[in-house]
Each structure stands twice: as C-alpha cells, then as structure tokens.
Design a protein around this motif. Structure first.
Motif, PDB file in Angstrom:
ATOM      1  N   LEU A 247     -12.029  -0.042   2.555  1.00 17.24           N
ATOM      2  CA  LEU A 247     -10.989  -0.443   1.844  1.00 17.24           C
ATOM      3  C   LEU A 247     -10.271  -1.561   2.438  1.00 17.24           C
ATOM      4  O   LEU A 247     -10.432  -1.918   3.406  1.00 17.24           O
ATOM      5  N   TYR A 248      -9.569  -2.054   1.531  1.00 13.78           N
ATOM      6  CA  TYR A 248      -8.847  -3.476   1.775  1.00 13.78           C
ATOM      7  C   TYR A 248      -7.192  -3.336   1.385  1.00 13.78           C
ATOM      8  O   TYR A 248      -7.201  -2.905   0.207  1.00 13.78           O
ATOM      9  N   ILE A 249      -6.651  -3.419   2.109  1.00 17.32           N
ATOM     10  CA  ILE A 249      -5.055  -3.149   1.937  1.00 17.32           C
ATOM     11  C   ILE A 249      -4.480  -4.568   2.099  1.00 17.32           C
ATOM     12  O   ILE A 249      -4.336  -5.382   3.110  1.00 17.32           O
ATOM     13  N   ALA A 250      -3.694  -5.210   0.982  1.00 11.67           N
ATOM     14  CA  ALA A 250      -2.824  -6.311   0.817  1.00 11.67           C
ATOM     15  C   ALA A 250      -1.906  -6.437  -0.111  1.00 11.67           C
ATOM     16  O   ALA A 250      -1.926  -5.409  -0.792  1.00 11.67           O
ATOM     17  N   SER A 251      -1.234  -7.494  -0.075  1.00 14.00           N
ATOM     18  CA  SER A 251      -0.204  -7.424  -1.387  1.00 14.00           C
ATOM     19  C   SER A 251      -0.836  -7.634  -2.742  1.00 14.00           C
ATOM     20  O   SER A 251      -0.357  -7.368  -3.739  1.00 14.00           O
ATOM     21  N   LYS A 252      -2.162  -8.317  -2.812  1.00 17.41           N
ATOM     22  CA  LYS A 252      -2.854  -8.645  -3.830  1.00 17.41           C
ATOM     23  C   LYS A 252      -4.221  -8.125  -3.805  1.00 17.41           C
ATOM     24  O   LYS A 252      -4.879  -8.118  -2.736  1.00 17.41           O
ATOM     25  N   SER A 253      -4.968  -7.743  -4.740  1.00 15.46           N
ATOM     26  CA  SER A 253      -6.337  -7.417  -4.845  1.00 15.46           C
ATOM     27  C   SER A 253      -7.097  -8.231  -5.749  1.00 15.46           C
ATOM     28  O   SER A 253      -6.663  -8.300  -6.965  1.00 15.46           O
ATOM     29  N   PRO A 254      -8.312  -8.706  -5.603  1.00 17.47           N
ATOM     30  CA  PRO A 254      -9.101  -9.357  -6.753  1.00 17.47           C
ATOM     31  C   PRO A 254      -9.622  -8.272  -7.630  1.00 17.47           C
ATOM     32  O   PRO A 254     -10.152  -8.639  -8.726  1.00 17.47           O
ATOM     33  N   PHE A 255      -9.721  -7.096  -7.419  1.00 17.42           N
ATOM     34  CA  PHE A 255     -10.346  -5.944  -8.096  1.00 17.42           C
ATOM     35  C   PHE A 255      -9.162  -5.587  -9.190  1.00 17.42           C
ATOM     36  O   PHE A 255      -7.973  -5.207  -9.391  1.00 17.42           O
TER      37      PHE A 255
END
Length: 156
Positions: free
Chosen positions: A69-77
């Motif tokens: 998992l990747y946690i950030a303010s935006k996701s490319p998915f």
C-alpha cells in the motif's frame, strides 16, 4: 482475612496486565503510517516513507509480498466501476476491489482499491495472486488491517 484484602486489591491490576498482554498479541505493530497487521497472518511490514508519503509492503516469512500500500495525498490509481470485483471490508469499512492486469502475466490475478484514511491522505492497496486460493487468502488478510486513524471512508 487482611492478607486476602491486599491480594484482592492487586487483582484488578493483574487482570488489566493480562488484557494488555492479550491485546499486544492480537495484532502486529504498525510502522510509520502503515496499518496494524493481524497477528495470525504471520506477515510483517517493510516500510519506507518521507514527509509526503508512506510505502508499506506486507511480507510473508519467505520474503514474498502478500500485498502493498501507498499512502499519500494523491494516488495515480483511479478506480473504474467496470473493473469492480469483490466487495469487502477493511478496518470495518465497506470497499470494492478492482481487477487489474500485469503485462505478460495473464494468469496473475491483480486487485487494487483506494481508501481515504484521514488527514487528507489516500491509501492505494494492491495485491497479486498466482491462484484463486492465494487471492482469497490475501483478501482475507487485508480485511484485518487496522489503520491508525480508523477513519476510512468508502471508495468510489
């Protein structure tokens, strides 16, 4: 009788310590902003992060990735309704998994989902499974995740 009174006063503290010990064994600790893993999965986190994002890989005992998992303010998915697969829950919240593909690996089953986890952050969770049995196992493991904020919202 007085000695029983002293040990009786210690009983609530002993019960409290037993409960703490049991709770500590229920889930593997979180790293960074990674969610807590259920203890019965045998998984551990590999974590990398910076001020803007957290990258977490749930690894099996043999070092292979169960999911990430990747946690950030935006996701490319960007989930597409036409790719919806299984309905599930993560941290007690309803979600949908979406089918994906790996170029050159048509037999690998790919699933992804996107969640809001609070503080303006999104979690993109993905998995790859080599069989329907492995997919079912990993889907079950993700249902036991517990995010630090526990404020997930339904994905799109």
């Amino acid at each position: 009788m007085k000695s029983w009174g002293k040990s009786h006063r210690a009983l609530p503290w002993l019960c409290f310590l037993l409960v703490l010990s049991a709770n500590a064994q229920e889930a593997a600790p979180a790293q960074g902003n990674c969610p807590m893993l259920p203890a019965d999965t045998g998984l551990r986190w590999e974590y990398r992060g910076n001020a803007d994002s957290d990258f977490c890989r749930a690894l099996r005992a043999d070092g292979s990735e169960a999911f990430g998992l990747y946690i950030a303010s935006k996701s490319p998915f960007e989930p597409k309704r036409s790719d919806r697969a299984e309905a599930a829950t993560i941290d007690g919240k309803p979600i949908h998994w979406y089918r994906g593909e790996l170029a050159g690996k048509p037999n690998v089953q790919v699933r992804e989902t996107l969640l809001e986890v609070g503080n303006g952050k999104m979690a993109h969770i993905w998995m790859q499974a080599s069989s329907p049995e492995q997919l079912k196992e990993v889907l079950g493991q993700t249902e036991g995740l517990r995010f630090p904020s526990t404020r997930l919202s339904v994905n799109k």
